[in-house]
Each structure stands twice: as structure tokens, then as C-alpha cells.
Design an enzyme around this catalytic site. Structure first.
Site, PDB file in Angstrom:
ATOM      1  N   ASP A 235      -0.124   4.060  -4.754  1.00  0.00           N
ATOM      2  CA  ASP A 235      -1.048   5.191  -4.962  1.00  0.00           C
ATOM      3  C   ASP A 235      -0.281   6.497  -4.759  1.00  0.00           C
ATOM      4  OD1 ASP A 235      -3.126   7.270  -3.827  1.00  0.00           O
ATOM      5  OD2 ASP A 235      -4.210   5.824  -5.039  1.00  0.00           O
TER       6      ASP A 235
ATOM      7  N   GLU B 164      -4.659   7.290 -10.344  1.00  0.00           N
ATOM      8  CA  GLU B 164      -3.277   7.444  -9.898  1.00  0.00           C
ATOM      9  C   GLU B 164      -2.787   6.208  -9.160  1.00  0.00           C
ATOM     10  OE1 GLU B 164      -5.871   9.084  -8.878  1.00  0.00           O
ATOM     11  OE2 GLU B 164      -5.919   9.419  -6.709  1.00  0.00           O
TER      12      GLU B 164
END
Length: 1020
Positions: free
Chosen positions: A873, A917
């Protein structure tokens, strides 16, 4: 069409839908219909006329400006008036315009008229629906869309007129270059006005005063015209030979005279010099108005406008938002709004639904965190750096207590306990208690985070709960704290508190919703979807339902079931801060988009599937909000005893009056403005009842234009239309004001349109027109009879020819099918690739990851080898997008994807974009040690890219957090266990940011995976 109606007089027929139906009626029917229209319009436009509350400051009204960028045809305008239907007429040097609240429409003057005729200097709207215009070359009347002109032949001076007012006997008083003149609309005659004051000097303005008095402002002073049975006083001594631009004869017997050098006030025949008006000395006064609430408004040349009321003078200028400081006219409409005619555009001042308190009204700073009404109905305001402010009788003032500790910090929370003592939570300075006018502090030792007090709660037992930046504290009578946090070492920020009917304390944190279990804060069952959300407000509802304001939308929790209402359900904004309720079943919710009013029943219907989307009324700047961005103190809003709702914003306090909103939501009068057939405007047929338009056969496109008059809430207008016989149901047009149709079937089709404000009632009855679509020859019965005959005679020949053709086609089709089958297989292969690939990064997508994971899981079970999954992440990616934009954000995602793709070195390895993301790396055959090593390589490799990230709180470049898990699966296990383990590890890594955390397998002695992770910068 131009008609000559006498020397110097012209009559022009203008296409104006709604009036063309008069031409076939006799005089009696026409007059009755005119009367009916007038009454209907008046009744339809009945509304609560609020006016401008004199108790408010000028800056607390809602100011709206129209300039060229907003559609105003010309920024230099000269006059305004309001028509019978509520629309605004606007005069300008370039002509006449009509404004319905949304659109400006030009009205064409007669062909052959002079440029001076187009220069409108004054407007007068009469109760009979007539509109009178003075121009530089003449006088015009507009009646039912027809222009009638009077010029020099009627006795008007060659330079036209500068203004017009009505007299009691029905005649008009005109300001001309030869003084004030009277005009009789019946005879068309012009007579000079007689009165006291100067002689025949050029008049600049004409005004109607009390008891029908007519006043004229001229180049050499003031002129008063005679009225019936009235002795005319001498007025020369009031202003001498000064240029008089404006005159006001108010309801208090005062005569206000605006000249090129000053403002003169005359009462009881003597000049007065109020001290409050000394600031106007030396100013050029251009306009004067007394509104329905007794405010006197003064427009100047170059210094803006002023309001005088109750001995107080307030200024409204470009500094407060006016488009220009030259104010030619001030006009009050039927709703009590004021319109300012300036040299830079048109401005409207109205008492909106929102009353604000900002720095202009006395707040020390604009940023407000919290708003709280105590049991004594006093409103407390917590600012950012400006201390505590109390709104007493609508005026900001400092409280009777003071302490240095309340200055320079954020005031985040308020609470009045059962002893009547006020508690104040600050950001960085702890907790303050006000007792006997003195401030006593309770600061928490240890971590600096503990001195950030976000929220306060006194439970039913009288205990004080304090939500801080480092957990939840329960204070006893001696001020000693008992702390409640999440599992040991985990940072806990408590943002909101609430107590339910069972005495349970609900705790909203920056990591979801919790309550107290065995001395610690434990997640409330069923709220896993909020594990990464901030809970700003917890509202205990009826029957055990809990409502939540979060940064992920509006939450509804009942019996362990959580429903999130967000943009997919029609919520305008998902960043919510505070929830208030009223007796009508509405939620009033503060957000980053403004204040949202949402029907509770509508929410329940959306969740039950009874309606597709939620309808929320957005209250924003057009309603008077100083800023649409609200804030998240505790409380961040208060419902006052007067029924208003007050909220904290980034620019002061906004208080909504629901009564004004209800008045704004009345159904607007809707009308059909035009019907366009294949690009040409159509005229209705000579029929009674609903206007009917003939649509010739072969017509390709029919366009129906419609609209509604709404000067106060045009931004909240929405429309629905339906063409009966063509549309199965009503069509939501939103703010679009046109409907387009193609391929209409023959017959009479009824078109209906309705409108509403916000979420209010739809207008009833609808506006209607009939479209008489004429059939083409091929749509008539005769055509079908001829077709059947031809088909019968030629059937046999067609059959034989067709049989031969089919044989040839059969051979071609066989060849074509073979070729198309090959092409289809290639296309399916390409579609399969596109369905499993992420279009932005080129990596595999979530679907492909699930397929490969399932296959590799079964394979690992067969050959008993480990299977590793890494979850990656990007840290602070939202802040990256906010700083650099989404284009740079997409570039960042692609660069990170390229780095991650390099770790898929073997045929079975897979790198996928998991969502947003977040990425995933699947590595068959990799055990715990290998997984930890690869995860650390991913973290370092991403940082080595050197993508600048100035918005990050942990590094100057883009970094990632990595969670990994490795397992040798056994029979009966599910690959979701591997995803859950990796996701939990990622959650631990994200608590530190730029970190790696993993789950080692086999599990520890107690049956849970062993966590491991490396040191990294801490994201506090």
C-alpha cells in the site's frame, strides 16, 4: 413584423409564447382571460416575503453577483423592475433583457429604431402587466410582447427621458431634459409638470413619495410637483443649485435628497444632520430606497452602498462583494430581496436561509472547530487560535472568564455538567473547567498526545469521559484518570463519544467504532468496514439504531448490521462531521460540501431497495454559508431552541433557519417557452384549451423548451417532463430546460413538464402543450392496402428469385461463418486479456489475482509447498493526489507498478493491482524467510524511485507499507485465509508507515499466526 401606427409611433409584434393565442378571441373573452391570468399569476406567486431583517448586519445577508461570466449580457446596466410573473426586467445601454433567475433573454426593439432607443434609462412595471421603458430617444410600452413607441411627435424632448414613475391618476411622470413631464397613456399627450423649486432644468431622476407626491432631481436642484389640494412648499433652500440624483420621501416623514456632494435629510421642513450620516459627507449620492423593514439604502458613485437603520450606518462595497462601487439603482422585489444596479454588474442581497458569523461580524479568527449551546441557550464557539467566543443576542463577545491557556490553541470540545460548570477541551493544552469565573486546568502527564482533548461526555451516573489523542480517560471526582485504549502499544485517537439507553459508552476513533470490553476498547461487532474510517459523530437513534457521521459516509448500525450510505446511494459528499435531527424526520448533516438535509425515511427506503437513489438538499454558499467546508469538533453543531441549526465551518459559524428553506422550496411556476420543429420555431394552432402544435410528417427532430421563474433559488431548480404516448414514465431532466424527440409516432401527444426547488414538492398542475404529429403516407391505412395487393401479385416471382439467391447466399455464408468464427476466437482471447488486466498499470487486476490464487492454492495443497502473498500500500497516497493532482497520482501508480512487476521472476509469480493504491504479489513456493526478504526489497525499491512526496509526514519521497503472509495450505482450507493474514499484516505495517510486517506460519502455540515486522518511521 413592423406596423406604422401614426407619426413617430411603431407597433412591433414579438414572438412570446403564451400571448399568441389572443389573436382569435373577441374583446370580451380577451379581457376576461387577461384578468384570469393576472389573478392566477398573483396567487401562484404568493410566498412568505421575509425582507431583510434589520437585526442582522449587512455582511450576514446573502450576496449574489451576476457579471458577464455568469451570463449577464452587459455588465453596465441602468435599471431593473419586476414583472407581474415575477421575472426581472433589466435595462442596459444595449437594450432590454428578461431574467428568470437562471437565464438572461434579450428582447428585440422595433426594426428601424435608433441606437438611442436601445439605451434603456428607466423601467416601470405596472400591476396590469404593462412594462414602461424610458430610453435616450423615446418612451416604450411593452404589452403582451408588443412594443409601442412614443417619440418627439408626442411632445417628448429630443434627448428622451431618464426615468419614469406612476401617478395616482394613471398618468406617468417622466424625467426629461426639460424637467418633469406628464404623459397620458390613453391619449398619448405630454404636458409639462408644474411645481415648486427650480425652473425647467434637465431632470436626472423622478421619484414618487408619500401621498402620491412627485419629486424630481435635476441638474440645478430639487423639484416638487403639485398634487391635488396640496400646498407646495418651497424647496430651494434644501440643496440650492446642486445636482440632485436621487430623492426619497420615506414612511417617517423624512425627505432624503442625494446630490453630487452630499446627502441631505429634511424633516418637518427643516434640514437635519444626523451624526451617524457624517461619513457620507462629500460623497456623490446616486440612489435611495426605503425597504419594507424600514432600512434606508443609499447608493453612491464610487463608494458602494450604505444601510441606515436604528441610528447605525453600515457599508456594502466591493470589499464585501459588490461588483462595482458605482450604484445606479437599488430595487426591492416582491420577496424582499434588494437588487443593486452597478457599473460592473448586477447584485442581489437577500436574507438567506443561513445566517453566518465570521471575522466580519466580530469573530477573532475565521476557523471554527466546535459550536455548543448550553442549557441557558447561550451559544459557545471554539476557534482555532482565537480562544472561546460566546454568541450573546447574535453578537460575538468574549466570555466573562479568561486564561492564557485558552489562547493560541484549538478549542475542540465543550460540555456543561450537571453542576452547571463548563468544560472546555483544547488541542495541546488539556482540559479546562470554568468554576466561579475562574479556569482550572487538568493536564495529562506523559505523552503529549494526551493533552489533545477531542470530545467530552458526562454519563447518566455523572462520570466524566474524556476522549484524547491517546485514548479514552474516565475522570473520578478527584480528577484521577482511568485509561482505556486498544491493545497494548496501539495508538488510539478518540474523536467522538456517546451513551446509549443501556448505559454503554460508544467510542468513535480514527480507526473505527469501539466500546469498552474488559478494560479495553474493542471494535463493535459488525463494523469491520469502518476499521480505517474516522468516526466524527455518534447519534443514538430510535429502537436501538445508531447513526454515524464518518469520512466514509453516513453509517446506520442496527443489531450488528452496518449499512454505509455514500455516493453510490446518491449522497452528495461522504466526508461527514456532525448529525442533528428535527421533528419532521430530517437529518441535518455537516460535511465538506456544505450542510446536507436528508430525509430519514428516504434513507430507509434506499436501504430497503424501495428507491434507487437518495435525495439530499445541499445548503451552500448560495444560501448564505460563509464556507461550504464544515469542521469536526465535539459538538460540531447545535440545534438551538429557536429551531435553527448551527454548524462550525472553516470560515465562521453557519446557522440554518428551516423556515426559510421551506419558503424557498415552494413549487415554482413552470411554463413552456417554445416548440422548435426541425430547427424552426413553431406557432400554435387556432385551438381552444391546451396550445397545440402541428408536427408535419417527415419531421426529424422536435425540441420543447421550458422554464420556471425562481429569483431566490434558481440553483436548486430541477425539472421533469413526459410525452404521453411516447415516454413510459416521467423523465428527470435535472437543470436541463429542453426536451428533444426523434421518430415520434403519429397522433396527438401531450407534453407535460413540472419543476421543483431542491427536494420540495413538484409543481401542480404541470405546464402542457399538444403535439399533433401528422402521419406520413406509409403510415396511412391506404398504404397498407396497396402494399398487400402488390405483395400478393409478386409473391410467386419473389419466391423463385429468392430461392435462387438463398442457394448462392448459403455458400457464401458457410465461408463467412468459418472466417468469422476464427475472428471471434481471436476477439474472445483479447477480451479475456482485457478483463484480467488493470488498464492504468498494465498489471493483473483483482479478478485475475483471485483466479490465480485459487489455482495456486489447490496446487500447493497437492504438492505441499508454501504459498506467499504480499500486500503493498502506497503511504499517504490521498495526500499525494491532493498535492500534485490525479495525473501525477496515476504516474506514481505506474512507476510503483513497474518496480513491483520486477519481483515476478518465475512463471508462477503474479503482481496485481488490488485496488486504488494497493497492490498484491503472489509468490508460490516462497516461505517465511523469503517472503520477509522480498517484502523488504519491495519497500526499499519503492523508496529508491525517489518520487517526491512533500505531503508525506514520514518521508520526502513516496514510500510503501508491506504486509506479507506465507502458508502451506492443507485440505479444507480457504485461500481467503491467506488474504486475511496478509491484510492484517498490512494493517500493522500501515500503523507505522514505510514498514514491513508479516505473519509467519506455522502458527504460534496459541493457534494464531506469529506477527513479525521491521522498524520503520512512525506515522503519528
Amino acid at each position: 413584423m413592423l406596423h406604422r401606427a401614426g407619426e413617430g409611433m411603431y407597433v412591433v409584434a414579438v414572438r412570446w409564447f403564451g400571448y399568441t393565442c389572443f389573436k382569435s378571441m373577441n374583446v370580451v373573452r380577451r379581457r376576461l382571460l387577461e384578468l384570469f391570468v393576472v389573478v392566477a399569476v398573483c396567487l401562484g406567486s404568493v410566498s412568505v416575503a421575509w425582507g431583510l431583517d434589520p437585526g442582522k448586519r449587512v455582511t450576514q445577508y446573502t450576496l449574489t453577483v451576476w457579471q458577464a461570466k455568469d451570463g449577464l449580457p452587459q455588465e453596465t446596466i441602468t435599471a431593473v423592475a419586476q414583472g407581474l410573473d415575477g421575472a426581472l426586467w433589466i435595462g442596459a445601454p444595449s437594450g432590454l433583457f428578461r431574467f428568470d433567475g437562471s437565464r438572461f433573454r434579450r428582447f428585440q426593439f422595433p426594426q428601424g429604431s435608433s441606437p438611442g432607443d436601445h439605451y434603456v434609462t428607466g423601467l416601470l412595471a405596472r400591476p396590469d402587466g404593462d412594462l414602461w421603458l424610458t430610453t435616450r430617444d423615446g418612451l416604450f410600452r411593452v404589452r403582451r410582447g408588443i412594443f409601442t413607441r412614443w417619440g418627439r411627435e408626442a411632445g417628448l424632448p429630443g434627448e428622451g427621458a431618464m426615468g419614469v414613475v406612476a401617478r395616482d391618476d394613471g398618468t406617468l411622470a417622466l424625467a426629461t431634459d426639460q424637467g418633469i413631464a406628464y404623459f397620458d397613456p390613453v391619449t398619448g399627450e405630454v404636458q409639462p409638470g408644474t411645481g415648486a423649486g427650480i425652473g425647467a432644468a434637465s431632470a436626472l431622476a423622478v421619484a414618487r413619495g408619500q401621498s402620491g407626491r412627485i419629486w424630481g432631481g435635476t441638474m440645478r436642484g430639487l423639484l416638487q410637483l403639485k398634487t391635488v389640494s396640496e400646498r407646495v412648499p418651497a424647496v430651494d433652500e434644501y440643496v440650492g443649485d446642486e445636482i440632485v440624483n436621487a430623492v426619497l420621501d420615506d414612511s417617517h416623514g423624512r425627505l432624503w435628497i442625494g446630490t453630487s456632494r452630499r446627502l441631505v435629510v429634511v424633516q418637518d421642513g427643516r434640514r437635519r444632520k444626523p451624526q451617524e450620516l457624517r461619513l457620507l459627507e462629500g460623497l456623490w449620492i446616486r440612489s435611495l430606497l426605503e425597504d419594507r423593514d424600514g432600512n434606508v439604502w443609499i447608493g453612491t458613485r464610487g463608494n458602494g452602498a450604505y444601510r441606515f437603520y436604528g441610528g447605525r450606518l453600515e457599508r456594502l462595497s466591493t470589499a464585501e462583494g459588490l461588483p462595482d462601487d458605482l450604484v445606479r439603482q437599488i430595487f426591492e422585489d416582491r420577496d424582499g430581496s434588494l437588487w443593486f444596479v452597478t457599473a460592473g454588474g448586477l447584485a442581489r442581497l437577500r436574507d438567506g436561509a443561513v445566517t453566518s458569523w465570521t471575522v466580519r461580524e466580530g469573530l477573532p479568527v475565521p476557523f471554527v472547530w466546535s459550536v455548543y449551546e448550553d442549557p441557558r441557550s447561550r451559544l459557545w464557539v471554539g476557534t482555532s487560535g482565537g480562544g472561546v467566543v460566546r454568541l450573546e443576542d447574535g453578537s460575538p463577545e468574549r466570555p466573562p472568564f479568561s486564561d492564557p491557556g485558552l489562547s493560541g490553541v484549538e478549542i475542540r470540545s465543550f460540555l456543561t455538567d450537571r453542576r452547571g460548570e463548563l468544560w472546555i477541551g483544547t488541542s495541546g493544552n488539556g482540559l479546562a473547567r470554568v468554576r466561579g469565573g475562574a479556569v482550572h486546568w487538568r493536564r495529562f502527564s506523559g505523552s503529549g498526545q494526551r493533552n489533545v482533548v477531542y470530545c467530552l461526555l458526562e454519563d447518566r451516573s455523572g462520570r466524566l469521559w474524556v476522549g484524547t489523542g491517546d485514548g479514552l480517560a474516565l475522570l473520578d471526582e478527584r480528577g484521577r484518570a482511568t485509561w482505556y485504549r486498544c491493545e497494548a502499544g496501539q495508538h488510539t485517537v478518540v474523536r467522538s463519544l456517546s451513551e446509549d439507553s443501556r448505559g454503554r459508552i460508544w467510542v468513535g476513533t480514527t480507526a473505527g467504532l469501539a466500546w469498552i470490553r474488559r478494560g479495553k476498547l474493542a471494535a463493535v461487532p459488525g463494523t469491520r468496514a469502518l476499521a480505517k474510517a474516522r468516526i466524527h459523530c455518534i447519534r443514538q437513534g430510535e429502537n436501538g439504531v445508531v447513526w454515524l457521521a464518518t469520512d466514509a459516509g453516513l453509517g446506520r448500525l442496527e443489531d450488528g448490521r452496518l449499512d454505509l450510505i455514500g455516493s453510490e446511494q446518491g449522497l452528495p459528499n461522504e466526508m461527514l462531521y456532525w448529525i442533528l435531527t428535527d421533528e419532521e424526520g430530517y437529518f441535518w448533516v455537516s460535511s465538506d460540501l456544505g450542510i446536507l438535509r436528508i430525509g430519514r425515511q428516504a434513507i430507509e427506503e434506499v436501504l430497503a431497495g424501495k428507491r434507487s437513489r437518495l435525495e439530499a438538499l445541499v445548503i451552500g454558499r448560495s444560501d448564505g454559508m460563509p464556507s461550504t467546508e464544515c469542521n469536526s469538533g465535539h459538538p460540531a453543531g447545535a440545534r438551538r431552541r429557536d429551531g435553527s441549526f448551527c454548524f462550525a465551518t472553516t470560515n465562521g459559524v453557519a446557522c440554518v433557519d428551516p423556515r426559510r428553506l421551506r419558503a424557498l422550496e415552494r413549487p415554482p411556476p413552470v411554463s413552456i417557452e417554445e416548440v422548435v420543429i426541425d430547427g424552426r420555431a413553431a406557432a400554435p394552432l387556432e385551438t381552444a384549451g391546451v396550445p397545440t402544435f402541428e408536427v408535419p410528417s417527415g419531421t426529424r427532430r422536435v425540441q420543447v423548451g421550458f422554464g420556471a421563474i425562481s429569483l431566490e433559488a434558481a440553483d436548486k431548480l430541477s425539472f421533469r417532463y413526459r410525452l404521453y404516448g411516447y415516454d413510459a414514465d416521467w423523465i428527470d431532466a435535472g437543470r436541463t430546460r429542453e426536451a428533444h424527440f426523434t421518430g415520434l409516432p403519429p397522433g396527438k401527444l401531450r407534453f407535460a413538464v413540472i419543476a421543483r426547488h431542491g427536494t420540495g414538492r413538484w409543481s401542480d398542475p404541470p405546464a402542457l402543450v399538444m403535439l399533433d404529429v401528422r402521419p406520413a403516407f406509409h403510415q396511412t391505412p391506404l398504404f397498407f392496402v396497396l402494399v398487400l395487393g402488390v405483395l400478393g401479385l409478386t409473391g410467386l416471382a419473389i419466391f423463385r428469385v429468392r430461392t435462387a439467391q438463398l442457394r448462392v447466399r448459403e455458400r457464401r455464408l458457410r465461408s463467412l461463418v468459418t472466417r468469422r468464427t476464427a475472428e471471434l476466437e481471436e476477439a474472445n482471447a483479447e477480451l479475456e486479456r482485457l478483463a484480467t488486466a488493470d488498464p492504468l498499470t498494465g498489471l493483473a487486476n483483482r479478478r485475475r489475482l483471485d483466479e490465480v490464487l485459487d489455482a495456486e492454492w489447490r496446487r500447493a495443497i497437492r504438492i505441499r509447498q508454501p504459498l506467499c502473498l504480499l500486500m503493498v500500500d502506497i503511504d499517504h497516497f490521498k495526500a499525494f493526489n491532493d498535492r500534485y493532482g490525479h495525473v501525477e497520482g496515476d504516474g506514481c501508480l505506474r512507476k510503483v507498478a513497474q518496480i513491483l512487476a520486477g519481483f515476478a521472476r518465475r512463471p508462477g509469480d503474479l503482481v496485481a493491482r488490488y485496488g486504488g493504491e494497493e497492490f498484491a504479489i503472489l509468490l508460490p513456493g516462497v516461505g517465511n524467510d523469503g517472503a520477509a526478504e522480498i517484502a523488504e526489497s519491495v519497500r526499499r525499491g519503492t523508496a529508491a524511485l525517489g518520487i517526491v512526496h512533500e505531503a508525506s509526514s514520514i518521508a520526502t519521497v513516496v514510500t510503501v507499507s508491506v504486509g506479507w503472509a506465507s502458508v502451506t495450505p492443507a485440505e479444507g482450507t480457504d485461500p481467503k485465509e491467506l488474504i486475511a493474514a496478509a491484510d492484517d499484516a498490512l494493517y500493522e505495517a500501515k500503523n507505522r508507515r514505510n514498514a514491513v510486517s508479516g505473519r509467519r506460519w506455522p502458527p504460534s502455540d496459541d493457534g494464531t499466526p506469529r506477527a513479525t515486522g521491521g522498524a520503520s518511521p512512525d506515522d503519528s
